[in-house]
Motif scaffolding. Structure first.
Motif, PDB file in Angstrom:
ATOM      1  N   PHE A 207       0.829  -1.215   0.000  1.00 54.01           N
ATOM      2  CA  PHE A 207       0.000   0.000   0.000  1.00 54.01           C
ATOM      3  C   PHE A 207       0.861   1.262   0.000  1.00 54.01           C
ATOM      4  O   PHE A 207       0.472   2.299  -0.550  1.00 54.01           O
ATOM      5  N   ASP A 220      -6.451   7.194   0.126  1.00 55.16           N
ATOM      6  CA  ASP A 220      -7.640   7.308   1.001  1.00 55.16           C
ATOM      7  C   ASP A 220      -8.874   6.753   0.303  1.00 55.16           C
ATOM      8  O   ASP A 220      -9.662   6.006   0.886  1.00 55.16           O
ATOM      9  N   ARG A 242     -11.895  -1.298  10.815  1.00 59.91           N
ATOM     10  CA  ARG A 242     -10.577  -0.864  10.331  1.00 59.91           C
ATOM     11  C   ARG A 242      -9.665  -0.934  11.538  1.00 59.91           C
ATOM     12  O   ARG A 242      -9.805  -0.163  12.489  1.00 59.91           O
TER      13      ARG A 242
END
Ligand SMILES: Nc1nc2c(ncn2[C@@H]2O[C@H](COP(=O)(O)OP(=O)(O)OP(=O)(O)O)[C@@H](O)[C@H]2O)c(=O)[nH]1
Length: 327
Positions: A207, A220, A242
């Protein structure tokens, strides 16, 4: 009462009218003459209220005093009701339509009476001005309504704050705190009811490179869309959270490790690689995941999460883009 009145000489009738003139309520007496109401007496309070010109009211017919036909109809209607009932009746009335005085609310009681001759019919009434009381009641009602609105708004804000306190602001998934509370509850229940709870930890591969290549804002957006796909792929009973950064933790109550693994393999087939259209660019991601199940891989929240983390580590170490079981 009657004997006391008998003691008053007719010449001393002013004693009675004098007494009635001390009252702030309106006192009146009307005689019915050929279907019309002639005012034969009213006290000073009523005289002052009704009579803005200086002519005496007594002796006039009601329809001469009240020219508004709607208002007259209402007043006469109430008198008719009292006559039909044969006893006193009480009601509220407004002077709306009576131009020469401010609109006033009266609480009125009227009763039908017979004259000495036995045939003439009178209406005797007392009216009390309750405008101030009504205004105060209306003001109180408005205050109460305002208070109720404020309470509802406070309740809504409280709910919103409560909801926000358990959500991750970026993805709107549950946050770590809420997840830990739910997990502890679910593990207790699972122990009581003897069923499994499987956890799955997912981590988006590379990522950091995605952020570096496309920018943080795109990163995002990818997190938001990935969260949405996760939610769509899970059951209602599953809790999707999350866990932090690009790491997600899912609790699947009642699912054995084998069943959870099968589901995850199926979901991966449909979703890996996951391709998004973000800011007019096509962004593709892959992800690794690890599974662990209570009670066999850990009975407490900490043990189970560590086992899941370990399984994820195995998936990363084995080259990423795959799912691994603990142990
Ligand atoms: N855009 C964005 N990036 C985030 C957010 N939270 C964490 N990150 C980034 O996620 C990246 C995670 O990097 P690493 O932990 O090295 O992991 P990785 O690059 O995915 O590598 P592997 O997990 O080993 O495949 C870091 O660059 C963080 O800055 C976030 O809310 N938004």
């Amino acid at each position: 009462m009657t004997s006391a009145l008998n003691d008053i000489e007719p010449a001393d009738i002013h004693l009675l009218t004098g007494m009635l003139d001390t009252m702030t309520d309106h006192v009146f007496l009307l005689r019915i003459e050929a279907g019309r109401y002639r005012l034969v007496y009213c006290n000073q309070a009523m005289e002052r209220f009704m009579n803005q010109s200086d002519t005496l009211l007594c002796g006039l017919f009601l329809d001469d005093i009240v020219s508004d036909s709607v208002l007259y109809g209402k007043i006469a209607g109430n008198y008719q009701r009292a006559i039909a009932a044969g006893h006193v009746i009480c009601y509220e009335e407004s002077t709306e339509g009576f131009d020469s005085a401010p609109v006033t609310i009266f609480e009125t009681s009227v009763s039908p009476l017979r004259g000495r001759d036995g045939s003439s019919v009178y209406i005797c009434g007392i009216s009390r001005d309750i405008t101030a009381r009504r205004d105060a009641e209306t003001a109180l009602q408005k205050t109460n309504e305002k208070l109720a609105q404020q309470l509802a708004e406070n309740h809504r804000l409280h709910e919103k704050l409560h909801e926000e306190a358990m959500r991750d602001p970026l993805t709107n998934l549950f946050n770590r705190r809420y997840f830990l509370e739910s997990l502890s509850r679910e593990l207790n229940r699972a122990q009581r009811e003897q069923h499994s709870v499987t956890l799955m930890m997912l981590d988006i591969d590379y990522f950091k490179s995605l952020n570096d290549e496309y920018g943080h804002a795109v990163g995002d957006q990818v997190l938001i869309e990935f969260s949405q796909r996760l939610l769509e792929g899970m059951r209602k009973a599953d809790v999707v959270c999350r866990w932090g950064g690009e790491e997600f933790l899912i609790m699947m109550p009642g699912l054995s490790q084998e069943d959870a693994y099968k589901r995850m393999i199926q979901w991966r087939e449909a979703n890996s690689p996951m391709v998004f259209r973000v800011a007019d660019q096509s962004v593709s991601i892959r992800f690794s995941s690890g599974l662990a199940t209570a009670p066999e891989n850990g009975a407490s929240s900490d043990e189970l999460i560590n086992a899941t983390d370990r399984a994820l580590y195995l998936a990363k170490a084995a080259g990423r883009d795959q799912v691994q079981l603990f142990g």
